[in-house]
Design a protein around this motif. Structure first.
Motif, PDB file in Angstrom:
ATOM      1  N   CYS A 158     -14.740  22.939 -67.609  1.00 33.78           N
ATOM      2  CA  CYS A 158     -15.163  24.298 -67.946  1.00 33.78           C
ATOM      3  C   CYS A 158     -14.232  25.365 -67.374  1.00 33.78           C
ATOM      4  CB  CYS A 158     -16.589  24.543 -67.451  1.00 33.78           C
ATOM      5  SG  CYS A 158     -17.842  23.542 -68.289  1.00 33.78           S
ATOM      6  N   GLN A 159     -13.601  25.076 -66.244  1.00 34.56           N
ATOM      7  CA  GLN A 159     -12.761  26.065 -65.569  1.00 34.56           C
ATOM      8  C   GLN A 159     -11.304  26.065 -66.047  1.00 34.56           C
ATOM      9  OE1 GLN A 159     -13.771  28.480 -63.615  1.00 34.56           O
ATOM     10  NE2 GLN A 159     -15.882  27.756 -63.726  1.00 34.56           N
ATOM     11  N   LEU A 160     -10.939  25.169 -66.936  1.00 33.90           N
ATOM     12  CA  LEU A 160      -9.555  25.102 -67.398  1.00 33.90           C
ATOM     13  C   LEU A 160      -9.115  26.417 -68.038  1.00 33.90           C
ATOM     14  CD1 LEU A 160      -9.268  21.568 -69.062  1.00 33.90           C
ATOM     15  CD2 LEU A 160      -8.093  22.353 -66.991  1.00 33.90           C
ATOM     16  N   MET A 161      -7.936  26.870 -67.669  1.00 35.38           N
ATOM     17  CA  MET A 161      -7.329  28.054 -68.278  1.00 35.38           C
ATOM     18  C   MET A 161      -6.270  27.604 -69.288  1.00 35.38           C
ATOM     19  SD  MET A 161      -9.037  30.293 -66.548  1.00 35.38           S
ATOM     20  CE  MET A 161      -8.254  31.864 -66.955  1.00 35.38           C
ATOM     21  N   HIS A 171       0.184  17.261 -70.496  1.00 39.27           N
ATOM     22  CA  HIS A 171      -0.565  17.088 -69.254  1.00 39.27           C
ATOM     23  C   HIS A 171      -1.446  18.301 -68.977  1.00 39.27           C
ATOM     24  CE1 HIS A 171       1.962  19.900 -66.978  1.00 39.27           C
ATOM     25  NE2 HIS A 171       3.032  19.279 -67.439  1.00 39.27           N
ATOM     26  N   ILE A 172      -2.419  18.094 -68.121  1.00 43.71           N
ATOM     27  CA  ILE A 172      -3.361  19.137 -67.689  1.00 43.71           C
ATOM     28  C   ILE A 172      -3.229  19.299 -66.186  1.00 43.71           C
ATOM     29  CG2 ILE A 172      -5.830  19.535 -67.214  1.00 43.71           C
ATOM     30  CD1 ILE A 172      -6.463  18.584 -69.995  1.00 43.71           C
ATOM     31  N   THR A 173      -3.251  20.531 -65.719  1.00 43.70           N
ATOM     32  CA  THR A 173      -3.260  20.803 -64.285  1.00 43.70           C
ATOM     33  C   THR A 173      -4.656  21.255 -63.877  1.00 43.70           C
ATOM     34  OG1 THR A 173      -0.936  21.472 -64.313  1.00 43.70           O
ATOM     35  CG2 THR A 173      -2.244  22.143 -62.406  1.00 43.70           C
ATOM     36  N   VAL A 174      -5.246  20.501 -62.968  1.00 39.38           N
ATOM     37  CA  VAL A 174      -6.568  20.853 -62.436  1.00 39.38           C
ATOM     38  C   VAL A 174      -6.331  21.538 -61.103  1.00 39.38           C
ATOM     39  CG1 VAL A 174      -8.842  19.983 -61.788  1.00 39.38           C
ATOM     40  CG2 VAL A 174      -7.515  18.808 -63.560  1.00 39.38           C
ATOM     41  N   LEU A 185      -2.822  15.757 -64.606  1.00 36.00           N
ATOM     42  CA  LEU A 185      -3.315  14.599 -65.349  1.00 36.00           C
ATOM     43  C   LEU A 185      -2.517  14.422 -66.634  1.00 36.00           C
ATOM     44  CD1 LEU A 185      -7.174  15.249 -65.081  1.00 36.00           C
ATOM     45  CD2 LEU A 185      -5.677  14.072 -63.458  1.00 36.00           C
ATOM     46  N   PRO A 186      -1.810  13.305 -66.801  1.00 40.21           N
ATOM     47  CA  PRO A 186      -1.120  13.037 -68.070  1.00 40.21           C
ATOM     48  C   PRO A 186      -2.136  12.763 -69.171  1.00 40.21           C
ATOM     49  CG  PRO A 186      -0.980  11.131 -66.615  1.00 40.21           C
ATOM     50  CD  PRO A 186      -1.593  12.237 -65.806  1.00 40.21           C
ATOM     51  N   TYR A 285      -6.114  10.132 -59.366  1.00 36.51           N
ATOM     52  CA  TYR A 285      -6.333  10.709 -60.703  1.00 36.51           C
ATOM     53  C   TYR A 285      -7.681  11.432 -60.770  1.00 36.51           C
ATOM     54  CZ  TYR A 285      -6.028  10.961 -65.816  1.00 36.51           C
ATOM     55  OH  TYR A 285      -5.952  11.406 -67.107  1.00 36.51           O
ATOM     56  N   LEU A 286      -8.690  10.842 -60.132  1.00 35.95           N
ATOM     57  CA  LEU A 286     -10.024  11.436 -60.153  1.00 35.95           C
ATOM     58  C   LEU A 286     -10.168  12.597 -59.168  1.00 35.95           C
ATOM     59  CD1 LEU A 286     -12.197   8.197 -60.410  1.00 35.95           C
ATOM     60  CD2 LEU A 286     -11.821   9.897 -62.202  1.00 35.95           C
ATOM     61  N   GLY A 287      -9.175  12.775 -58.295  1.00 39.18           N
ATOM     62  CA  GLY A 287      -9.221  13.883 -57.349  1.00 39.18           C
ATOM     63  C   GLY A 287     -10.011  13.586 -56.098  1.00 39.18           C
ATOM     64  N   HIS A 288     -10.070  12.316 -55.702  1.00 41.41           N
ATOM     65  CA  HIS A 288     -10.831  11.927 -54.512  1.00 41.41           C
ATOM     66  C   HIS A 288      -9.966  11.989 -53.256  1.00 41.41           C
ATOM     67  CE1 HIS A 288     -13.741   9.509 -57.259  1.00 41.41           C
ATOM     68  NE2 HIS A 288     -14.132  10.756 -57.105  1.00 41.41           N
ATOM     69  N   VAL A 289     -10.612  12.301 -52.143  1.00 43.16           N
ATOM     70  CA  VAL A 289      -9.923  12.358 -50.859  1.00 43.16           C
ATOM     71  C   VAL A 289      -9.709  10.962 -50.299  1.00 43.16           C
ATOM     72  CG1 VAL A 289     -10.107  13.151 -48.471  1.00 43.16           C
ATOM     73  CG2 VAL A 289     -10.772  14.671 -50.330  1.00 43.16           C
TER      74      VAL A 289
END
Length: 326
Positions: A158-161, A171-174, A185-186, A285-289
């Motif tokens: 939802c927050q993607l610009m 690719h997408i930058t989160v 993310l490719p 890829y999932l953005g986990h620490v």
């Protein structure tokens, strides 16, 4: 001081704001924790409690309403307990509530693992949603497709610009989401082609281009998480058949992320790839620490359990095969 309103009227209210400032100073976002602690502080002010935190006050607030679930009461108490452990260093009159008063505060509900066919059904149903200007019935299917193909968090989608979605390079930058982490993310070429079509349709239908979010809803406004959650509530019953009903919690948006993790693992196993050597890639890829957070998303589906069983048999029996027969 943050949250400066009439709430800052008693000792606990001031201590809560000090604690929140301290945690944020360390880099924590603590949005939900801050909201809960401010509710707690507001409650103590409302009952004219001007002293230090006590076990009784914490218990009263945690059990304030009879319809609270055990898990919710446990989470409320644990939030206050964490705060109390910090503030008792400065206020020796503070009482730290005992641990586990309501049992564990975190539990894992078995997620709904979507199949590719079910996601296709959802996307088709979403394309038939009421849409005054034609945007909603194009944006909701696109959002579901992005969740399915990237495993992003619903809030991240939802927050993607517009600037975050690079279709030329695929690719997408989160940016700066949970834990203040950003990642790239490719995208698969099929996902890129679908997103190109969406952008073409979106820009033909929208009347106002001032909102630069990638996913646009009715009236040329950004897709809000509540819009996406409501849309799923409307369309998810399309997955039901005469012999199937929700005998458990109905599917959530987050279950698509769980499905992505399980499908990625299954794909590696089918390709003969060593999962142990790749799990860190999935975690990143999932953005986990930490990788333990990724394991939380994995569910023992029949397909995964079949591979696990075969791997165990191969490890234990080797070339002898299974030593029992039905």
């Amino acid at each position: 001081m943050a949250g400066g309103d009439s709430m800052i009227s008693n000792l606990i209210s001031r201590q809560v704001e000090e604690y929140i400032s301290y945690k944020k100073g360390l880099g924590y976002q603590i949005k939900i924790e801050s909201e809960e602690l401010r509710r707690f502080a507001k409650y103590t002010a409302a009952i004219d409690h001007n002293g230090s935190l006590t076990e009784d006050i914490a218990f009263q607030w945690a059990t304030l309403k009879p319809n609270y679930s055990r898990w919710y009461m446990a989470r409320r108490m644990e939030t206050v307990r964490t705060f109390a452990k910090y503030i008792c260093v400065f206020d020796p009159m503070t009482e730290v509530p005992p641990k586990g008063m309501f049992g564990k505060c975190h539990g894992r509900t078995t997620p709904y693992i979507f199949t590719k066919e079910e996601v296709s059904i959802l996307m088709k149903a979403a394309s038939e949603l009421h849409s005054p200007d034609g945007l909603r019935c194009r944006t909701i299917p696109t959002a579901i497709g992005l969740l399915w193909s990237t495993g992003m968090r619903p809030s991240e989608v939802c927050q993607l610009m517009n600037k975050d979605v690079d279709l030329n390079n695929g690719h997408i930058t989160v940016r700066e989401t949970k834990f203040s982490k950003s990642r790239t993310l490719p995208l698969h070429e099929t996902t890129v082609s679908k997103l190109r079509l969406y952008v073409e349709d979106r820009d033909k239908l929208r009347k106002d281009f001032s909102d630069q979010h990638f996913l646009i809803m009715t009236g040329s406004h950004k897709l809000a998480l509540r819009n996406l959650e409501y849309a799923l509530q409307v369309i998810r019953d399309n997955l039901l058949t005469e012999t199937k009903e929700w005998n458990r919690r109905p599917p959530r948006l987050y279950d698509i992320r769980h499905s992505f993790a399980c499908n990625r693992l299954l794909g590696w196993l089918k390709s003969g790839i060593n999962v142990d050597s790749k799990i860190l890639y999935l975690s990143t890829y999932l953005g986990h620490v930490k990788v333990a957070d990724t394991y939380w998303y994995l569910t023992g589906t029949p397909e995964l359990m079949e591979f696990a069983t075969k791997s165990f048999e191969k490890f234990f029996y080797g070339d002898r095969g299974v030593i029992y027969e039905e």
